[in-house]
Design a protein around this motif. Structure first.
Motif, mmCIF file in Angstrom:
data_model
loop_
_atom_site.group_PDB
_atom_site.id
_atom_site.type_symbol
_atom_site.label_atom_id
_atom_site.label_comp_id
_atom_site.label_asym_id
_atom_site.label_seq_id
_atom_site.Cartn_x
_atom_site.Cartn_y
_atom_site.Cartn_z
ATOM 1 N N ASP A 6 0.785 -1.311 0.118
ATOM 2 C CA ASP A 6 -0.212 0.430 0.146
ATOM 3 C C ASP A 6 0.612 1.069 -0.119
ATOM 4 O O ASP A 6 1.659 1.713 0.432
ATOM 5 N N ASP A 233 -6.941 3.111 -2.774
ATOM 6 C CA ASP A 233 -6.523 2.623 -1.372
ATOM 7 C C ASP A 233 -8.493 2.402 -0.316
ATOM 8 O O ASP A 233 -8.389 0.976 0.117
ATOM 9 N N SER A 422 -5.856 -2.020 4.115
ATOM 10 C CA SER A 422 -5.274 -1.692 2.335
ATOM 11 C C SER A 422 -5.318 -2.485 1.980
ATOM 12 O O SER A 422 -4.535 -3.012 0.800
#
Length: 488
Positions: A6, A233, A422
């Motif tokens: 992420d 995200d 995420s």
């Protein structure tokens, strides 16, 4: 094992997931956000590349040969201009950047049908308005660039040597038609923006390339690992938290706050207060209310008051609800839902000699909670029936804060033990991409069951006067500001 990466605003996170849904390890590495001028927000993509290597090496340790696939998630709306080899030609301009305010007029001049199909409010910080600014103020770089990429898509280019994007990030650019699910070619033409530098759109769970020799050496992973396209995200976090079925609503509080709900149809907001993006799951969308000043505002208040987070909760909750007449507007960086006003600003109003530092902190917490209530109202106006709310993000862990949120929002709040949602969602996309999981629905049972965190406790009337003050304050201050400029 599956690796999710992420690429956040201030740090890169890596998460190693067993195929049974168990998190094996997680790690992060931070990088700076620069503000060379007021209202600007930039990052050096090279810092991202270095931080990703640190996080991945930490998380993988000696398990590199057990990793079966990689997928990415990343911050939305940013712009990376790159040459044909992927070298950045300019600092990445981020979602929090407001330099493109003057470019909103160009979007407002689009015909109503075209604006509607973009599915989103016309706001600063989006890729489309940023590109208009770059065309005017950096014409040489604008002309020289071969690719315009979202942050995670630039990272994937470094990993694979291949250029692509996917629907969830593309739909957050103000360059995407959410009705036809393609680039908004008519908007690009009307705005006289280049279209030759937009990447091909592939499904979020598609294999978008394979790890190159250079990237494998940088990350300490085997060459030719499949790299799945990934998702923005918020879309990745929804998958990571098990939000696959339409109707579920989730509140995430971090630097900003997002309230989202999954939809099976692209339902546009007639008022234009909320956003509509593609989900990480095929044939799904999500409506999002975006409030820019949540953890950001609370951290600012905590810092100027000289409090630790422990003191924040110890002191603030000794003050009665309503803060004895004190109201806080959290709009330190403007606001999106529902005001769509980049010039909105924060304030404490109603100060008296009887107010203390604890009152100021309690008012800040209430002000953020009230801003979330306005976001929920905007979401409900699009047809969402809210009966419960799932909590996510590091800004929702404190029990007293959870209770205040439940009292203000008037719904039960549920939490899960999902960490780094995420990155976890990205790892699940990696599994879907290589066939470990049949589809997104097959991953739901891998998510911990939500548990009740708080239900409304205070009678609604206790906070009603404070809520009314909050609702009236923004329009009153805006009117005074406008009159001041007119008389100026």
């Amino acid at each position: 094992m599956l690796l999710g990466i992420d690429l956040g605003t201030g740090s890169a996170k890596a998460l190693l997931l067993d195929i049974d849904g168990t998190v094996i390890n997680e790690a992060s590495s931070s990088y700076p956000v620069q503000a060379p001028h007021p209202g600007w927000a930039e990052s050096n993509p090279v810092d991202w590349w270095l931080a990703v290597a640190v996080a991945v090496r930490k998380v993988v340790e000696d398990r590199e040969h057990q990793v079966r696939a990689i997928a990415l998630s990343g911050q939305m709306h940013g712009v990376v201009l790159a040459d044909s080899l992927g070298k950045p030609l300019h600092s990445a301009i981020l979602w929090a950047d407001t330099r493109s305010t003057q470019m909103l007029n160009a979007y407002q001049s689009l015909d109503v049908s075209t604006r509607k199909r973009l599915g989103n409010p016309i706001t600063v910080g989006m890729a489309g308005t940023t590109l208009l600014w770059l065309r005017e103020h950096q014409p040489h770089i604008y002309a020289e660039a071969r690719w315009v990429l979202q942050p995670k898509d630039w990272l994937r280019l470094q990993l694979t040597g291949e250029v692509a994007t996917e629907p969830s990030d593309a739909s957050g650019t103000l360059l995407y038609d959410v009705v036809s699910d393609d680039w908004a070619w008519d908007a690009l033409e009307a705005l006289e923006l280049r279209s030759d530098w937009l990447p091909t759109i592939v499904p979020s769970s598609a294999i978008a390339g394979y790890l190159t020799t250079t990237a494998s050496e940088h990350l300490g992973l085997p060459v030719r690992l499949p790299v799945i396209a990934g998702a923005a995200d918020t879309a990745a976090a929804a998958l990571g938290n098990g939000l696959v079925e339409p109707g579920l609503v989730q509140l995430t509080i971090g630097t900003a706050a997002q309230i989202i709900t999954i939809r099976s149809q692209p339902i546009l907001d007639p008022q234009g207060y909320t956003h509509l993006y593609r989900a990480a799951v095929p044939n799904q969308w999500y409506t999002l209310a975006a409030m820019q000043n949540a953890g950001l505002a609370l951290e600012w208040v905590r810092t100027i008051l000289g409090l630790s987070w422990q003191q924040v909760y110890q002191d603030a909750f000794t003050i009665p609800p309503g803060c004895e007449g004190l109201t806080f507007l959290p709009y330190l960086t403007g606001e999106r839902t529902p005001h769509l006003d980049p010039n909105a600003r924060g304030a404490w109003v109603g100060l008296g000699l009887h107010h203390t530092r604890a009152h100021l902190m309690r008012a800040a917490l209430e002000g953020v909670a009230f801003s979330l209530k306005q976001g929920i109202q905007a979401l409900e106006a699009t047809g969402v029936a809210l009966t419960e709310l799932r909590l996510a993000g590091g800004g929702t862990l404190e029990e007293d804060w959870q209770q205040l949120l439940a009292d203000v929002l008037r719904v039960p709040l549920y939490t899960t033990t999902v960490v780094a949602a995420s990155a976890r969602g990205a790892a699940l996309l990696a599994g879907i991409g290589i066939g470990v999981y049949k589809d997104a629905q097959a991953t739901v049972n891998l998510t911990p069951t939500p548990t009740l965190a708080a239900s409304p406790n205070l009678e609604e009337s206790v906070l009603l006067e404070a809520w009314r003050r909050y609702q009236n304050l923004y329009p009153q201050l805006k009117n005074k500001s406008q009159k001041s400029r007119e008389n100026g």
